[in-house]
Scaffold this motif. Structure first.
Motif, PDB file in Angstrom:
ATOM      1  N   ARG A  71      35.803   4.744 -62.846  1.00  0.00           N
ATOM      2  CA  ARG A  71      36.292   3.539 -62.148  1.00  0.00           C
ATOM      3  C   ARG A  71      37.819   3.556 -62.038  1.00  0.00           C
ATOM      4  O   ARG A  71      38.387   3.185 -61.016  1.00  0.00           O
ATOM      5  CB  ARG A  71      35.834   2.287 -62.892  1.00  0.00           C
ATOM      6  N   GLU A 120      27.350  -3.148 -57.894  1.00  0.00           N
ATOM      7  CA  GLU A 120      27.264  -2.893 -59.341  1.00  0.00           C
ATOM      8  C   GLU A 120      26.685  -4.106 -60.056  1.00  0.00           C
ATOM      9  O   GLU A 120      25.819  -3.973 -60.916  1.00  0.00           O
ATOM     10  CB  GLU A 120      28.642  -2.560 -59.909  1.00  0.00           C
ATOM     11  N   LYS A 124      23.101  -4.146 -62.004  1.00  0.00           N
ATOM     12  CA  LYS A 124      23.050  -4.551 -63.417  1.00  0.00           C
ATOM     13  C   LYS A 124      22.128  -5.751 -63.586  1.00  0.00           C
ATOM     14  O   LYS A 124      21.454  -5.885 -64.614  1.00  0.00           O
ATOM     15  CB  LYS A 124      24.441  -4.888 -63.942  1.00  0.00           C
ATOM     16  N   LEU A 132      27.376   2.476 -61.715  1.00  0.00           N
ATOM     17  CA  LEU A 132      28.626   2.870 -61.086  1.00  0.00           C
ATOM     18  C   LEU A 132      28.320   3.159 -59.628  1.00  0.00           C
ATOM     19  O   LEU A 132      27.478   4.009 -59.330  1.00  0.00           O
ATOM     20  CB  LEU A 132      29.212   4.108 -61.766  1.00  0.00           C
ATOM     21  N   ILE A 142      25.077   5.930 -56.291  1.00  0.00           N
ATOM     22  CA  ILE A 142      24.901   4.961 -57.374  1.00  0.00           C
ATOM     23  C   ILE A 142      24.413   5.716 -58.604  1.00  0.00           C
ATOM     24  O   ILE A 142      23.378   6.385 -58.565  1.00  0.00           O
ATOM     25  CB  ILE A 142      23.887   3.863 -56.989  1.00  0.00           C
TER      26      ILE A 142
END
Length: 178
Positions: A71, A120, A124, A132, A142
């Motif tokens: 990131r 993201e 999640k 990510l 992804i």
């Protein structure tokens, strides 16, 4: 409502990035001083007895550090591109057409970053440990961290991504949780 959540998420992500960069760039001698507090010193003996638990935690955090590092790299690349575009926008010698193109590219980078953060969060929210999302102009990659990933889960993620960003090529990679 979604924009407020996106702004909040980006703010928190930026804070994590800044703190991560600060932690990585500090010398090792200062890191040990930052981590140790009087309360932690009194419990240090108890922690020494449970070395196996700390080893598991360090392995888990190293996997999280990999996502954080990626990131940070993406954020650095975008920051450099945005700085270049900003210099074109503010340049006195650039034509109006060049400035307009630079502004559009600048907005595209921001929009792409927002969509990645939103994806993201949505991935999640499907119950995965971490995700990510890396998107470029034509494809989306992804990486999902979870204990297991079935073909149905991968298909759900692909459909979710396509519903958010359109009909682009989506690749889902599985990384086991540690």
């Amino acid at each position: 409502m979604v924009k407020k959540q996106t702004v909040w998420l980006l703010t928190m992500l930026s804070l994590v990035v800044v703190l991560s960069v600060y932690y990585v760039t500090t010398p090792d001698s200062q890191k040990s001083n930052m981590v140790t507090s009087p309360v932690e010193q009194s419990t240090k003996d108890k922690d020494a007895a449970s070395e196996d638990t700390s080893k598991d935690t360090s392995v888990k955090s190293s996997g999280d550090e990999q996502f954080t590092e990626l990131r940070l790299q993406m954020e650095d690349q975008r920051s450099e591109a945005k700085a270049d575009l900003q210099s074109i926008i503010t340049s006195a010698t650039a034509s109006a057409q060049e400035k307009s193109k630079a502004y559009e590219d600048f907005q595209a980078i921001n929009t792409l970053a927002e969509k990645e953060a939103l994806l993201e969060t949505l991935v999640k929210g499907q119950g995965f440990d971490d995700a990510l999302v890396r998107a470029d102009g034509e494809s989306i990659r992804i990486t999902v961290k979870a204990n297991k990933l079935s073909k149905q889960d991968a298909n759900k993620i692909i459909q979710l991504a396509r519903s958010e960003v359109g009909q682009k090529q989506v690749a889902v990679k599985f990384e086991p949780s540690k």
